[in-house]
Design a protein around this motif. Structure first.
Motif, mmCIF file in Angstrom:
data_model
loop_
_atom_site.group_PDB
_atom_site.id
_atom_site.type_symbol
_atom_site.label_atom_id
_atom_site.label_comp_id
_atom_site.label_asym_id
_atom_site.label_seq_id
_atom_site.Cartn_x
_atom_site.Cartn_y
_atom_site.Cartn_z
ATOM 1 N N GLY A 1 0.797 -1.216 0.000
ATOM 2 C CA GLY A 1 0.000 0.000 0.000
ATOM 3 C C GLY A 1 0.832 1.268 0.000
ATOM 4 N N LEU A 2 2.097 1.166 0.422
ATOM 5 C CA LEU A 2 2.961 2.351 0.415
ATOM 6 C C LEU A 2 3.173 2.885 -1.002
ATOM 7 N N PRO A 3 3.645 2.072 -1.954
ATOM 8 C CA PRO A 3 3.721 2.611 -3.316
ATOM 9 C C PRO A 3 2.342 2.700 -3.978
ATOM 10 N N GLY A 4 1.363 2.047 -3.372
ATOM 11 C CA GLY A 4 0.007 2.069 -3.924
ATOM 12 C C GLY A 4 -0.708 3.385 -3.744
ATOM 13 N N THR A 5 -0.137 4.293 -2.976
ATOM 14 C CA THR A 5 -0.788 5.592 -2.813
ATOM 15 C C THR A 5 -0.877 6.347 -4.133
ATOM 16 N N LEU A 6 0.112 6.161 -5.010
ATOM 17 C CA LEU A 6 0.076 6.858 -6.305
ATOM 18 C C LEU A 6 -1.062 6.380 -7.196
ATOM 19 N N PRO A 7 -1.203 5.074 -7.482
ATOM 20 C CA PRO A 7 -2.335 4.686 -8.336
ATOM 21 C C PRO A 7 -3.689 4.927 -7.678
ATOM 22 N N ILE A 8 -3.766 4.806 -6.360
ATOM 23 C CA ILE A 8 -5.036 5.077 -5.681
ATOM 24 C C ILE A 8 -5.389 6.550 -5.827
ATOM 25 N N TRP A 9 -4.406 7.434 -5.678
ATOM 26 C CA TRP A 9 -4.671 8.863 -5.835
ATOM 27 C C TRP A 9 -5.057 9.185 -7.272
ATOM 28 N N LEU A 10 -4.359 8.591 -8.236
ATOM 29 C CA LEU A 10 -4.693 8.850 -9.638
ATOM 30 C C LEU A 10 -6.120 8.421 -9.961
ATOM 31 N N LEU A 11 -6.530 7.266 -9.470
ATOM 32 C CA LEU A 11 -7.900 6.804 -9.710
ATOM 33 C C LEU A 11 -8.915 7.703 -9.011
ATOM 34 N N TRP A 12 -8.605 8.148 -7.794
ATOM 35 C CA TRP A 12 -9.509 9.047 -7.079
ATOM 36 C C TRP A 12 -9.656 10.371 -7.828
ATOM 37 N N LEU B 1 -8.455 -4.157 2.500
ATOM 38 C CA LEU B 1 -8.487 -3.152 3.566
ATOM 39 C C LEU B 1 -7.074 -2.744 3.982
ATOM 40 N N ALA B 2 -6.153 -3.710 4.065
ATOM 41 C CA ALA B 2 -4.772 -3.390 4.432
ATOM 42 C C ALA B 2 -4.093 -2.564 3.353
ATOM 43 N N LEU B 3 -4.474 -2.765 2.115
ATOM 44 C CA LEU B 3 -3.898 -2.011 1.010
ATOM 45 C C LEU B 3 -4.195 -0.516 1.140
ATOM 46 N N PHE B 4 -5.362 -0.175 1.666
ATOM 47 C CA PHE B 4 -5.762 1.225 1.775
ATOM 48 C C PHE B 4 -5.302 1.900 3.066
ATOM 49 N N VAL B 5 -4.639 1.184 3.962
ATOM 50 C CA VAL B 5 -4.192 1.769 5.229
ATOM 51 C C VAL B 5 -3.210 2.927 5.002
ATOM 52 N N PRO B 6 -2.135 2.778 4.226
ATOM 53 C CA PRO B 6 -1.227 3.915 4.044
ATOM 54 C C PRO B 6 -1.881 5.135 3.391
ATOM 55 N N THR B 7 -2.736 4.928 2.419
ATOM 56 C CA THR B 7 -3.423 6.049 1.773
ATOM 57 C C THR B 7 -4.352 6.750 2.759
ATOM 58 N N THR B 8 -5.039 5.975 3.581
ATOM 59 C CA THR B 8 -5.930 6.556 4.576
ATOM 60 C C THR B 8 -5.162 7.349 5.611
ATOM 61 N N VAL B 9 -4.042 6.806 6.081
ATOM 62 C CA VAL B 9 -3.201 7.528 7.058
ATOM 63 C C VAL B 9 -2.672 8.811 6.433
ATOM 64 N N LEU B 10 -2.250 8.748 5.184
ATOM 65 C CA LEU B 10 -1.750 9.932 4.504
ATOM 66 C C LEU B 10 -2.852 10.989 4.339
ATOM 67 N N ALA B 11 -4.044 10.555 4.008
ATOM 68 C CA ALA B 11 -5.150 11.513 3.832
ATOM 69 C C ALA B 11 -5.559 12.153 5.157
ATOM 70 N N ILE B 12 -5.508 11.393 6.234
ATOM 71 C CA ILE B 12 -5.912 11.924 7.538
ATOM 72 C C ILE B 12 -4.867 12.891 8.086
ATOM 73 N N THR B 13 -3.588 12.593 7.882
ATOM 74 C CA THR B 13 -2.549 13.392 8.497
ATOM 75 C C THR B 13 -2.178 14.643 7.704
ATOM 76 N N THR B 14 -2.666 14.773 6.473
ATOM 77 C CA THR B 14 -2.311 15.976 5.709
ATOM 78 C C THR B 14 -3.424 16.978 5.722
#
Length: 106
Positions: A16-27, A93-106
Motif C-alpha cells: 500500500g505504500l507505493p500504492g498511494t500513487l495509483p489510488i490517488w490517480l484513480l480518485w 483493507l490493508a492495502l488502503f491503510v497507508p493512503t488513509t493515514v496519509l489523507a488523515i494526516t495531511t
C-alpha cells in the motif's frame, strides 16, 4: 502454511505504500469526470486535457500496480489458512491503510 492473518496484513500494508500513487490517480479521475458529470462534485477548473492523458499515464500505472498486487497475493493466498473471503477482504483493507493515514494526516 500461513495460519495467521499477520503475513497478508504486513504484505498488503507494505504494498500500500507505493500504492498511494495509483489510488490517488484513480480518485482524481473519478472526482473530476464521473462524479462531476453526475453533479456530485465540482470539476477542477484547470483540468481540460481530456481523456487521452489519463489513458497514457494513469491506466498503465494502475494496471501495472494491480498486476503486482495480484502476483504478490496469489501465492500467499494459497498458503493461507484464512477463508478466501476473509483473506481478500483483509488484503484490500490493508492495502488502503497507508493512503488513509496519509489523507488523515495531511
Amino acid at each position: 502454511m500461513t495460519k495467521h492473518w499477520s503475513a497478508p496484513l504486513l504484505v498488503n500494508v507494505l504494498l500500500g505504500l507505493p500504492g498511494t500513487l495509483p489510488i490517488w490517480l484513480l480518485w482524481y479521475f473519478v472526482v473530476n469526470w464521473p462524479l462531476a458529470d453526475l453533479g456530485l462534485t465540482v470539476r477542477e477548473p484547470t483540468e481540460n486535457d481530456g481523456m487521452l492523458s489519463w489513458l497514457l499515464i494513469a491506466a498503465p500505472i494502475a494496471g501495472l500496480y494491480t498486476l503486482l498486487w495480484w502476483l504478490a497475493n496469489k501465492p500467499l493466498r494459497r498458503r493461507s489458512a484464512l477463508a478466501p473471503r476473509a483473506y481478500w477482504s483483509l488484503s484490500v483493507l490493508a492495502l488502503f491503510v497507508p493512503t488513509t493515514v496519509l489523507a488523515i494526516t495531511t
